[in-house]
Design a protein around this motif. Sequence first.
Motif, PDB file in Angstrom:
ATOM      1  N   LEU A 285      44.233  40.371  53.275  1.00  0.00           N
ATOM      2  CA  LEU A 285      43.902  41.099  54.137  1.00  0.00           C
ATOM      3  C   LEU A 285      43.957  42.608  53.616  1.00  0.00           C
ATOM      4  N   GLN A 286      44.700  42.014  52.062  1.00  0.00           N
ATOM      5  CA  GLN A 286      44.025  43.510  51.721  1.00  0.00           C
ATOM      6  C   GLN A 286      43.256  44.554  51.427  1.00  0.00           C
ATOM      7  N   ARG A 287      42.673  45.636  50.355  1.00  0.00           N
ATOM      8  CA  ARG A 287      41.691  45.853  49.968  1.00  0.00           C
ATOM      9  C   ARG A 287      40.456  45.355  49.204  1.00  0.00           C
ATOM     10  N   ASN A 288      41.702  44.902  48.038  1.00  0.00           N
ATOM     11  CA  ASN A 288      41.002  44.217  46.794  1.00  0.00           C
ATOM     12  C   ASN A 288      40.218  43.500  46.547  1.00  0.00           C
ATOM     13  N   LYS A 289      39.991  42.804  45.447  1.00  0.00           N
ATOM     14  CA  LYS A 289      39.381  41.762  45.082  1.00  0.00           C
ATOM     15  C   LYS A 289      40.590  40.766  45.548  1.00  0.00           C
ATOM     16  N   SER A 290      40.126  39.212  45.898  1.00  0.00           N
ATOM     17  CA  SER A 290      41.551  38.401  46.196  1.00  0.00           C
ATOM     18  C   SER A 290      41.208  37.154  44.149  1.00  0.00           C
ATOM     19  N   THR A 291      42.066  37.014  44.473  1.00  0.00           N
ATOM     20  CA  THR A 291      42.024  36.294  42.466  1.00  0.00           C
ATOM     21  C   THR A 291      43.390  34.878  42.639  1.00  0.00           C
ATOM     22  N   MET A 292      42.771  33.963  42.478  1.00  0.00           N
ATOM     23  CA  MET A 292      43.610  32.478  42.184  1.00  0.00           C
ATOM     24  C   MET A 292      42.638  31.681  40.921  1.00  0.00           C
ATOM     25  N   ARG A 293      43.741  31.114  40.585  1.00  0.00           N
ATOM     26  CA  ARG A 293      42.876  30.111  39.502  1.00  0.00           C
ATOM     27  C   ARG A 293      43.061  28.660  40.290  1.00  0.00           C
ATOM     28  N   MET A 294      41.609  27.331  40.368  1.00  0.00           N
ATOM     29  CA  MET A 294      42.113  26.337  40.435  1.00  0.00           C
ATOM     30  C   MET A 294      42.061  25.842  39.464  1.00  0.00           C
ATOM     31  N   GLY A 295      43.041  24.767  39.001  1.00  0.00           N
ATOM     32  CA  GLY A 295      43.149  24.284  37.557  1.00  0.00           C
ATOM     33  C   GLY A 295      42.627  25.582  36.300  1.00  0.00           C
ATOM     34  N   ASP A 296      41.953  24.476  35.802  1.00  0.00           N
ATOM     35  CA  ASP A 296      41.584  26.343  34.246  1.00  0.00           C
ATOM     36  C   ASP A 296      40.198  27.361  35.200  1.00  0.00           C
ATOM     37  N   LEU A 297      40.051  27.086  36.742  1.00  0.00           N
ATOM     38  CA  LEU A 297      38.722  28.053  37.188  1.00  0.00           C
ATOM     39  C   LEU A 297      38.995  28.906  37.793  1.00  0.00           C
ATOM     40  N   PRO A 298      39.235  30.077  37.559  1.00  0.00           N
ATOM     41  CA  PRO A 298      39.848  32.186  37.835  1.00  0.00           C
ATOM     42  C   PRO A 298      38.908  32.131  39.040  1.00  0.00           C
ATOM     43  N   LEU A 299      39.062  31.959  39.718  1.00  0.00           N
ATOM     44  CA  LEU A 299      37.696  32.766  40.964  1.00  0.00           C
ATOM     45  C   LEU A 299      38.324  34.064  41.582  1.00  0.00           C
ATOM     46  N   GLU A 300      37.595  34.723  41.911  1.00  0.00           N
ATOM     47  CA  GLU A 300      37.467  36.210  42.597  1.00  0.00           C
ATOM     48  C   GLU A 300      36.784  36.691  43.240  1.00  0.00           C
ATOM     49  N   TRP A 301      37.158  36.748  44.784  1.00  0.00           N
ATOM     50  CA  TRP A 301      36.500  36.849  45.605  1.00  0.00           C
ATOM     51  C   TRP A 301      36.631  38.357  46.623  1.00  0.00           C
ATOM     52  N   TRP A 302      35.985  38.716  47.944  1.00  0.00           N
ATOM     53  CA  TRP A 302      36.009  39.953  48.301  1.00  0.00           C
ATOM     54  C   TRP A 302      36.908  39.337  49.226  1.00  0.00           C
ATOM     55  N   SER A 303      38.421  40.164  50.132  1.00  0.00           N
ATOM     56  CA  SER A 303      38.906  39.411  51.180  1.00  0.00           C
ATOM     57  C   SER A 303      38.139  40.040  52.281  1.00  0.00           C
ATOM     58  N   ALA A 304      38.540  39.323  53.621  1.00  0.00           N
ATOM     59  CA  ALA A 304      38.474  39.563  54.933  1.00  0.00           C
ATOM     60  C   ALA A 304      39.156  40.970  54.789  1.00  0.00           C
ATOM     61  N   GLY A 305      39.938  41.873  54.436  1.00  0.00           N
ATOM     62  CA  GLY A 305      40.623  43.097  54.466  1.00  0.00           C
ATOM     63  C   GLY A 305      39.382  43.625  54.149  1.00  0.00           C
ATOM     64  N   ALA A 306      39.041  43.879  52.748  1.00  0.00           N
ATOM     65  CA  ALA A 306      37.990  44.180  51.629  1.00  0.00           C
ATOM     66  C   ALA A 306      36.963  44.608  53.156  1.00  0.00           C
ATOM     67  N   ILE A 307      36.467  42.954  53.313  1.00  0.00           N
ATOM     68  CA  ILE A 307      35.215  43.810  54.430  1.00  0.00           C
ATOM     69  C   ILE A 307      35.238  44.517  55.246  1.00  0.00           C
ATOM     70  N   VAL A 308      36.671  44.115  56.280  1.00  0.00           N
ATOM     71  CA  VAL A 308      36.881  44.991  58.010  1.00  0.00           C
ATOM     72  C   VAL A 308      37.446  46.356  57.056  1.00  0.00           C
ATOM     73  N   SER A 309      37.470  46.731  55.957  1.00  0.00           N
ATOM     74  CA  SER A 309      37.943  47.802  55.526  1.00  0.00           C
ATOM     75  C   SER A 309      36.873  49.029  55.646  1.00  0.00           C
ATOM     76  N   ALA A 310      35.699  48.246  54.258  1.00  0.00           N
ATOM     77  CA  ALA A 310      34.670  49.056  54.481  1.00  0.00           C
ATOM     78  C   ALA A 310      33.568  49.120  55.752  1.00  0.00           C
ATOM     79  N   HIS A 311      33.824  48.208  56.284  1.00  0.00           N
ATOM     80  CA  HIS A 311      32.708  48.461  57.683  1.00  0.00           C
ATOM     81  C   HIS A 311      33.687  49.599  58.817  1.00  0.00           C
ATOM     82  N   LEU A 312      34.892  49.279  58.568  1.00  0.00           N
ATOM     83  CA  LEU A 312      35.640  50.286  59.852  1.00  0.00           C
ATOM     84  C   LEU A 312      36.358  51.607  59.041  1.00  0.00           C
ATOM     85  N   GLY A 313      36.202  51.507  58.093  1.00  0.00           N
ATOM     86  CA  GLY A 313      37.283  52.516  57.682  1.00  0.00           C
ATOM     87  C   GLY A 313      37.994  53.167  57.827  1.00  0.00           C
TER      88      GLY A 313
END
Length: 400
Positions: A285-313
């Motif tokens: 739900l946060q406006r910032n990008k979400s991050t996590m690690r899956m083993g040695d692999l860092p992942l970064e993506w836009w959260s649902a909240g960030a996408i919705v906030s961009a639409h709804l202000g």
Amino acid sequence: MATDIKDTAHAVEAAAVMKLLPARPRLLALGEPTHGEDTLLDLRNELFRQLVEQEGYRTIAIESDCVMGLVVDDYVTSGTGTLDEVMEHGFSHGWGTSAANRELVRWIRTYNKGRPASERLRFAGFDGPLEITGAASPLQALTALHGYLAARVDADLLPCTTEALDRLLGADDRWTDPAAMMDPAQSVGQSAEARELRLLADDLVALLDEQTPHLITATSRDDWDRARLYGRTATGLLRYHFWMADTSPGRMTRLVGLRDQMMADNLLAVAGRGPALVHAHNGHLQRNKSTMRMGDLPLEWWSAGAIVSAHLGEEYAFLATALGTIRHQGVDTPPPDTLEGLLYALPEDRYVIDAPRLATALGDTRPVPRVSPWFGYSPLDPAHLAAHDGIVFVKDVPRR
């Protein structure tokens, strides 16, 4: 500093929350830093009751399977089924065993009895039919969408028959094999049948949109909304399965991003029918990008909240929940130099705080990130403080 922080803290009540915001949002998102704690869900339930009674909110949307959630919505709006059946079949991720979720459903059903349809409360799941180990078959969503259209439009306009869908879909276990999450070769998502299904699903959704004036008149807006949900789910699942079969380095980033995109699409649909309380993990739900690690692999993506906030202000607002202790999970008193430690020093057991004002009060005094001793709990990132509208703080989460 403690005095400055205390000046921004208020009881966790609808009136106090609304004072933090420039206007009543269409989507008020309440995050949680861990799952499975009914103390946090009890707080959510009470806030929802206040929002209904004082602010005219009419929907609650939670991080659960959007298709399964229709079972709950049918029960609370029309009494279809029994409470036990709804708790068993209307929730994903095991949420149906929660006493707090059961109380939520019971209260909504009681509230709705005897009220006209326009005043009834609604329930929505907004997650895709996805679990950690994989994704559902697109069969239910695709066949429901096809059936809705087949009953209401000229057969010559349909891109395929029911028999063709059945042949292309095959058995459900082709789609739900848990081995496919870690081994792309086990996924059917890029098979010839799956590729054809993606085209057919796209054509069915286009036909649904094209026939909107007729369909809303021939059935109802609720039925049309449900058909749109089936369309979003079918296309989203087929896209997700396609990327499960992918072998590129971006595979996992695409999968976690697609899940949040499906969440965002469902939330935007919920927003279309009036103000709603949304409840899920802070990370969704946060406006910032979400991050996590899956083993040695860092992942970064836009959260649902960030996408919705961009639409709804400003029509989207986000309250992150932070907490002090979950002692039964090994999460003890937070260090005083962390954000949670600063909040824990206040005497109140729970409160909501103006996050941007808190960021201003802290100035150059930046709390250090808290390190969680338990993988199931995610502390707040102090660097994101100013991007939240508020923080709900719960001092201690006891075992229930």
